[in-house]
Design an enzyme around this catalytic site. Sequence first.
Site, PDB file in Angstrom:
ATOM      1  N   HIS A 214       0.943  -1.066   0.141  1.00  0.00           N
ATOM      2  CA  HIS A 214       0.004  -0.114   0.044  1.00  0.00           C
ATOM      3  C   HIS A 214       0.838   1.168  -0.004  1.00  0.00           C
ATOM      4  CE1 HIS A 214      -4.351   1.200   0.589  1.00  0.00           C
ATOM      5  NE2 HIS A 214      -3.924   2.315   1.154  1.00  0.00           N
ATOM      6  N   ALA A 215       0.803   2.020  -0.905  1.00  0.00           N
ATOM      7  CA  ALA A 215       1.868   3.342  -1.114  1.00  0.00           C
ATOM      8  C   ALA A 215       1.530   4.077   0.036  1.00  0.00           C
ATOM      9  CB  ALA A 215       1.515   3.803  -2.530  1.00  0.00           C
ATOM     10  N   HIS A 244       0.650  11.418  -6.707  1.00  0.00           N
ATOM     11  CA  HIS A 244      -0.125  11.779  -5.603  1.00  0.00           C
ATOM     12  C   HIS A 244       0.674  11.699  -4.320  1.00  0.00           C
ATOM     13  CE1 HIS A 244      -3.695  10.938  -2.738  1.00  0.00           C
ATOM     14  NE2 HIS A 244      -2.669  10.283  -1.973  1.00  0.00           N
ATOM     15  N   GLU A 245       1.786  10.495  -4.332  1.00  0.00           N
ATOM     16  CA  GLU A 245       2.720  10.312  -2.887  1.00  0.00           C
ATOM     17  C   GLU A 245       3.649  11.652  -3.158  1.00  0.00           C
ATOM     18  OE1 GLU A 245       2.115   8.248  -1.007  1.00  0.00           O
ATOM     19  OE2 GLU A 245       0.570   7.254  -2.058  1.00  0.00           O
ATOM     20  N   HIS A 248       2.487  14.513  -1.256  1.00  0.00           N
ATOM     21  CA  HIS A 248       2.677  14.651   0.166  1.00  0.00           C
ATOM     22  C   HIS A 248       3.989  15.216   0.410  1.00  0.00           C
ATOM     23  CE1 HIS A 248      -1.153  12.717   1.206  1.00  0.00           C
ATOM     24  NE2 HIS A 248      -1.043  11.735   0.592  1.00  0.00           N
ATOM     25  N   GLU A 272      -4.265  15.207   0.933  1.00  0.00           N
ATOM     26  CA  GLU A 272      -4.494  14.285  -0.040  1.00  0.00           C
ATOM     27  C   GLU A 272      -4.562  14.708  -1.416  1.00  0.00           C
ATOM     28  OE1 GLU A 272      -4.082  11.117   0.583  1.00  0.00           O
ATOM     29  OE2 GLU A 272      -4.019  11.340   2.649  1.00  0.00           O
ATOM     30  N   HIS A 374      -8.557   0.085   4.958  1.00  0.00           N
ATOM     31  CA  HIS A 374      -8.636   1.268   5.652  1.00  0.00           C
ATOM     32  C   HIS A 374      -9.283   1.014   7.136  1.00  0.00           C
ATOM     33  CE1 HIS A 374      -7.106   2.619   1.845  1.00  0.00           C
ATOM     34  NE2 HIS A 374      -6.805   3.783   2.384  1.00  0.00           N
ATOM     35  N   TYR A 384     -10.353  11.366   2.062  1.00  0.00           N
ATOM     36  CA  TYR A 384     -10.110  11.280   0.405  1.00  0.00           C
ATOM     37  C   TYR A 384     -11.335  11.915  -0.063  1.00  0.00           C
ATOM     38  CZ  TYR A 384      -6.490   8.026   1.984  1.00  0.00           C
ATOM     39  OH  TYR A 384      -5.667   7.454   2.408  1.00  0.00           O
TER      40      TYR A 384
HETATM   41 ZN   LIG Z   1      -2.365  10.134   0.242  1.00  0.00          ZN
END
Ligand SMILES: [Zn+2]
Length: 531
Positions: A214-215, A244-245, A248, A272, A374, A384
């Site tokens: 899970h990233a 996306h990552e 962050h 996010e 989750h 999200y």
């Molecule tokens: Zn995220």
Amino acid sequence: MCSTLILLFLYNNLLDPLITTRLQSDLTRILRTSRDYGELQHVWKMWRHASGRRVRDHYKLFVRLANKAAKLNGFDNMGDMWLYPYESDTFREDMEELWGQLRPLYQQLHAYVRRKLREQYGEQYVSKRGPIPAHLLGNMWSQSWNEVYSIAIPYQGKSHVDVTPQMVQQNYTPRKMFELSDEFFGSLNLTKMPPEFWTESIIEKPKERDIICHASAWDFCNGKDFRVKQCTVVTMKDLITVHHEMGHIEYYLQYKHQPEVFRTGSNPGFHEAVGDVLALSVATPKHLAKVGLLDEVHDDDEADINFLMNMALDKITFLPFGYLMDNWRWDVFSGKTPEKDWNCAWWNLRYNIQGIKPPVQRSEFDFDPGAKYHIPANVPYIRYFVSYVVQFQFHKALCMKAGQYDPQDPSKPLHKCDIYQSTEAGNALGDLLKLGSSVKWPEAMAALTGGRRMDASVIREYFKPLETWLMNDNQKHGEFVGWETDEVLCTSDGPREAATGEPSSATTLVPAGPLYLLLFLLMGLLLSHRS
Ligand SMILES: [Zn+2]
Ligand SMILES: *[C@@H]1O[C@H](CO)[C@@H](O)[C@H](O)[C@H]1NC(C)=O
């Protein structure tokens, strides 16, 4: 968040995450690619048998412990504690209102996809007016419907929206995907990834050991060590996840000068949204052509509708799911939904909000929320939903700064905007990120967009051409928009309660084996951003 103000008892070992990841890749593939009703049904059912059902008892204990921790921190329950960073007394109502803004668009999409699935599987499986069977949408949780694009495509043979084949052909590697994303941030005059990022991150699945794939993105809170962990595969979907990552990480970099308590997003949804905002530009055919991943850009209405359909099958279909996950948990943590109703309450939300139904009747022997990572991993989810709303607000504001969107100019629609190389857009985004959580989020929102509220109308604006097209198409085919059913989706049959009432002392909460109970700080959860 770099400071740990809040302590939490964390009941670990709810569901061995390694089981989850190992099973998932096979099952994910079948869900994605199979068009065999029976096979899909079997896989859907057995995954829930192997995961959710097994954690129901653990989750029961977990909810009690989590609430106990929340109370020690001065909150009524864990759900309330989760809402703390949003600094709003009307948060739940606000979310409901946002969903109300979006529902008409979702229902049009739902009716259209249901027709396409009916044509694929037959009316005995997909009825004209009913909810859609959950296992036919290309995803184990029906949370994103991208994988049924080939069934739902409006204009066959027009434009490629998925550049995975080109990426493979051009020998893309995970490293190259991260470099491409880094270059995008750089082109906006935002901060490039520091050397430690490149040496310490894990961007490929290690061969010699198992990891949780899970990233996630990590702030080590020392001002220089920031890492991503992702088992990157060379696909367009993963290219979006890379952005996306990295979003962050960019946030971490921008607010690293802040005092520790402010080294977090304006609210969790903002965190996010950052990478996704860039990805909205990256996914445009114009941008993909610019970086050599598309040879030709079809610029006509039909190609446009195809593109928007693909975006909608990702973004619009996720919204109801993102909304309901914590709706279910808020009521579980507050006790409004008693344990004997957990699974049927879940299916109530799935039916009412998403318009889907389980392929086989469910009961209180099952625990279907537990089949979603989750829930046992206890990652809050409304962030999200918030992110999917605010990222379009951010996108619009940045596109206007970049001169890429003009509401008065039909030749510059919002969905074609690409903010690449716009330092005006990048500086404005940087100004927001630099704030961390040092001001309340409505202030940060106002600084960038001019408005203080979350507003789902921007999503409607972005998808306007598609919404119009969907309304015409549904009308043309006489589709019923919405859903209704007489079927009982979930029954209250379930294991008999052995005892009722709250246990009177803490000791009754604690199972014997030390294996089961781990007591530690919230560090891990607060530090990381999972996917
Ligand atoms: Zn995220
Ligand atoms: C790039 O950002 C820096 C601050 O991070 C700023 O001083 C500089 O003016 C920006 N460059 C442009 C071209 O906007």
